[in-house]
Design a protein around this motif. Structure first.
Motif, PDB file in Angstrom:
ATOM      1  N   ASP A 182      70.829  50.987  24.497  1.00  0.00           N
ATOM      2  CA  ASP A 182      70.925  51.335  22.850  1.00  0.00           C
ATOM      3  C   ASP A 182      69.581  51.772  22.289  1.00  0.00           C
ATOM      4  OD1 ASP A 182      69.965  48.884  23.317  1.00  0.00           O
ATOM      5  OD2 ASP A 182      70.432  48.167  21.260  1.00  0.00           O
ATOM      6  N   TRP A 183      68.602  51.356  22.586  1.00  0.00           N
ATOM      7  CA  TRP A 183      67.332  51.839  22.125  1.00  0.00           C
ATOM      8  C   TRP A 183      66.689  53.017  22.444  1.00  0.00           C
ATOM      9  CZ3 TRP A 183      62.675  51.986  24.803  1.00  0.00           C
ATOM     10  CH2 TRP A 183      62.734  51.363  25.989  1.00  0.00           C
ATOM     11  N   GLU A 215      74.988  48.854  21.619  1.00  0.00           N
ATOM     12  CA  GLU A 215      74.473  47.718  21.053  1.00  0.00           C
ATOM     13  C   GLU A 215      75.429  46.370  21.063  1.00  0.00           C
ATOM     14  OE1 GLU A 215      71.381  46.573  17.301  1.00  0.00           O
ATOM     15  OE2 GLU A 215      72.835  48.162  17.068  1.00  0.00           O
ATOM     16  N   ARG A 253      66.452  60.331  17.743  1.00  0.00           N
ATOM     17  CA  ARG A 253      65.228  60.641  16.606  1.00  0.00           C
ATOM     18  C   ARG A 253      64.510  61.932  17.211  1.00  0.00           C
ATOM     19  NH1 ARG A 253      64.125  56.483  13.064  1.00  0.00           N
ATOM     20  NH2 ARG A 253      61.625  57.130  13.010  1.00  0.00           N
ATOM     21  N   SER A 283      68.786  55.628  20.827  1.00  0.00           N
ATOM     22  CA  SER A 283      68.527  56.024  19.497  1.00  0.00           C
ATOM     23  C   SER A 283      67.108  56.554  19.459  1.00  0.00           C
ATOM     24  CB  SER A 283      68.207  54.593  18.943  1.00  0.00           C
ATOM     25  OG  SER A 283      69.547  54.077  18.783  1.00  0.00           O
ATOM     26  N   ASP A 317      73.387  58.636  18.569  1.00  0.00           N
ATOM     27  CA  ASP A 317      73.407  57.669  17.579  1.00  0.00           C
ATOM     28  C   ASP A 317      74.565  56.599  17.504  1.00  0.00           C
ATOM     29  OD1 ASP A 317      70.829  57.200  16.402  1.00  0.00           O
ATOM     30  OD2 ASP A 317      71.144  58.907  15.100  1.00  0.00           O
ATOM     31  N   ALA A 337      74.667  54.684  20.889  1.00  0.00           N
ATOM     32  CA  ALA A 337      73.701  53.702  20.714  1.00  0.00           C
ATOM     33  C   ALA A 337      74.367  52.411  19.970  1.00  0.00           C
ATOM     34  CB  ALA A 337      72.692  53.957  19.956  1.00  0.00           C
ATOM     35  N   ARG A 338      75.038  52.801  18.986  1.00  0.00           N
ATOM     36  CA  ARG A 338      75.669  51.884  18.344  1.00  0.00           C
ATOM     37  C   ARG A 338      76.646  51.045  18.972  1.00  0.00           C
ATOM     38  NH1 ARG A 338      75.334  55.572  14.169  1.00  0.00           N
ATOM     39  NH2 ARG A 338      77.363  56.613  14.380  1.00  0.00           N
TER      40      ARG A 338
END
Length: 210
Positions: free
Chosen positions: A148-149, A205, A156, A152, A198, A201-202
């Protein structure tokens, strides 16, 4: 979080067979191969990839490069793990093939007063550090707990790359480029891919990314 998942149709690791599957355009079989190899690379077992098979896959990827399996992810939807890994692969491959150009874009975007999708002030990381993390994931050095990170962070990066006024969200514009895929050649490709990462990633998570 790394554990056995619900068994899927058997995947076949052999690269030549994977190429044949793509050539035959069997969506069900290609999807099974894409999902199984993607999860196995992150250390998640299924009915095809046990501990020994995962170790073999990672050994092949580390010695020959992730290209040997990445091609089977290329038609996967953005809301799936192989689709997310494909997008990470494209970002990393772009950077490694054109590091000066990508770094220049990133530097320009970093100076932008407004980066769409990110709240000001934006903490901009070193581009090379993020790519190193993406590379580590794609080598099988990390696990699904890290997914997930990294997704993310990559999102970015894409938003910063899109913020430069000289490029306005463009990614690959030359259709003959080796990285000219539907993901990279669409309008506002960088921003749209960031949105997709993104979203992935959600899902990752909370453990719902398939």
């Amino acid at each position: 979080m790394s554990q056995a998942r619900t068994p899927r149709r058997p995947a076949i690791l052999d690269a030549a067979r994977a190429e044949a599957i793509i050539g035959d355009e069997d969506p069900a079989e290609l999807s099974a191969v894409a999902h199984s190899t993607a999860w196995a690379l992150l250390g998640v077992e299924d009915d095809t990839f046990g501990e020994a098979e995962i170790a073999r896959l990672r050994e092949v990827v580390r010695s020959q490069g992730v290209d040997v399996v990445a091609h089977v992810w290329s038609r996967s939807p953005e809301f799936t793990l192989p689709g997310a890994l494909w997008r990470l692969y494209l970002l990393a491959a772009w950077y490694h093939r054109h590091p000066a150009d990508v770094q220049s874009r990133y530097d320009e975007g970093s100076q932008s007063a407004h980066i769409p999708g990110l709240e000001a002030p934006v903490a901009v990381r070193f581009l090379e550090s993020v790519i190193d993390e993406v590379d580590a994931l794609l080598r099988g050095d990390l696990s699904d707990d890290d997914l997930d990170w990294i997704l993310s962070a990559a999102a970015r990066v894409l938003r910063v790359l899109a913020a430069g006024h000289s490029h306005s969200g463009r990614w690959i514009v030359d259709p003959s480029d080796a990285l000219a895929y539907p993901v990279t050649t669409r309008i506002q490709a960088l921003v749209r891919t960031a949105d997709e990462l993104d979203a992935a990633a959600r899902e990752a998570e909370v453990g719902t990314l398939n």
